[in-house]
Design a protein around this motif. Structure first.
Motif, mmCIF file in Angstrom:
data_model
loop_
_atom_site.group_PDB
_atom_site.id
_atom_site.type_symbol
_atom_site.label_atom_id
_atom_site.label_comp_id
_atom_site.label_asym_id
_atom_site.label_seq_id
_atom_site.Cartn_x
_atom_site.Cartn_y
_atom_site.Cartn_z
ATOM 1 N N CYS A 6 0.732 -1.207 0.011
ATOM 2 C CA CYS A 6 -0.068 -0.005 -0.002
ATOM 3 C C CYS A 6 1.071 1.224 0.079
ATOM 4 O O CYS A 6 1.738 1.340 0.880
ATOM 5 C CB CYS A 6 -0.908 0.064 1.210
ATOM 6 S SG CYS A 6 -1.802 1.542 1.467
ATOM 7 N N ARG A 8 0.358 4.098 0.746
ATOM 8 C CA ARG A 8 -0.172 5.259 2.144
ATOM 9 C C ARG A 8 0.607 4.540 3.369
ATOM 10 O O ARG A 8 1.205 5.208 4.154
ATOM 11 C CB ARG A 8 -1.637 5.476 2.166
ATOM 12 C CG ARG A 8 -1.685 6.179 3.450
ATOM 13 C CD ARG A 8 -3.409 6.532 3.354
ATOM 14 N NE ARG A 8 -3.897 7.117 4.475
ATOM 15 C CZ ARG A 8 -5.137 7.497 4.888
ATOM 16 N NH1 ARG A 8 -5.893 7.178 3.905
ATOM 17 N NH2 ARG A 8 -5.530 7.787 6.012
ATOM 18 N N CYS A 9 0.407 2.966 3.666
ATOM 19 C CA CYS A 9 0.744 2.820 4.861
ATOM 20 C C CYS A 9 1.830 1.554 4.789
ATOM 21 O O CYS A 9 2.276 0.983 5.816
ATOM 22 C CB CYS A 9 -0.267 2.239 5.645
ATOM 23 S SG CYS A 9 -1.030 0.815 5.097
ATOM 24 N N GLY A 23 -4.172 -2.103 6.805
ATOM 25 C CA GLY A 23 -3.681 -1.241 7.519
ATOM 26 C C GLY A 23 -4.221 0.068 7.598
ATOM 27 O O GLY A 23 -4.144 0.939 8.328
ATOM 28 N N CYS A 24 -4.771 0.597 6.396
ATOM 29 C CA CYS A 24 -5.563 1.730 6.323
ATOM 30 C C CYS A 24 -6.547 1.878 5.332
ATOM 31 O O CYS A 24 -6.833 1.030 4.747
ATOM 32 C CB CYS A 24 -4.368 2.847 6.112
ATOM 33 S SG CYS A 24 -4.175 3.015 4.149
ATOM 34 N N ASP A 26 -6.820 3.255 2.584
ATOM 35 C CA ASP A 26 -6.416 3.068 1.079
ATOM 36 C C ASP A 26 -6.035 1.542 0.605
ATOM 37 O O ASP A 26 -5.944 1.333 -0.669
ATOM 38 C CB ASP A 26 -5.232 4.206 0.851
ATOM 39 C CG ASP A 26 -5.574 5.467 1.054
ATOM 40 O OD1 ASP A 26 -6.781 5.803 1.059
ATOM 41 O OD2 ASP A 26 -4.617 6.344 0.506
ATOM 42 N N CYS A 27 -5.721 0.773 1.703
ATOM 43 C CA CYS A 27 -5.161 -0.496 1.590
ATOM 44 C C CYS A 27 -6.486 -1.286 0.404
ATOM 45 O O CYS A 27 -6.174 -1.857 -0.470
ATOM 46 C CB CYS A 27 -5.168 -1.445 2.659
ATOM 47 S SG CYS A 27 -3.794 -0.957 3.722
HETATM 48 ZN ZN LIG Z 1 -2.757 1.155 3.633
#
Ligand SMILES: [Zn+2]
Length: 105
Positions: A6, A8-9, A23-24, A26-27
């Motif tokens: 991902c 983002r994270c 994790g977030c 966006d995943c």
């Molecule tokens: Zn993520």
């Protein structure tokens, strides 16, 4: 082979498979393609669970509504939308009641 992470994270798809959690938010978008086969296998299980002959049109609609809501709830869980999960759960219990009344489960 480099594993997709991902952006983002930094979560990986194998982490998701191990924990069942992302994790977030966006995943879900990042791993959508990887996630599709998993979602399909969930659908197949639902079909098998309701593997009885002769359904009426309403029965089929109820079963597909149930399937749709379960997926929706799963996605809400993945995305951490817990208030959505609660309202989807309410709809699911209503559909389950209907399925019981019809003797489908
Ligand atoms: Zn993520």
């Amino acid at each position: 082979m480099l594993e997709k992470t991902c952006s983002r994270c930094g979560y990986t798809f194998s982490q998701f498979k191990r924990t069942g959690l992302f994790g977030c938010p966006d995943c879900y978008q990042e791993f959508y393609k990887e996630l599709l086969p998993t979602l399909r296998s969930i659908q197949k299980d639902v079909y098998h669970a309701g593997n009885k002959p002769k359904y009426s049109v309403e029965d089929k609609e109820l079963l597909s509504e149930y399937k749709r809501l379960m997926e929706e709830k799963e996605l809400a869980g993945i995305e951490g939308r817990f208030s959505d999960m609660a309202s989807i759960s309410e709809k699911i219990s209503y559909v389950i009641e209907q399925l019981k009344v019809r003797g489908l489960i």
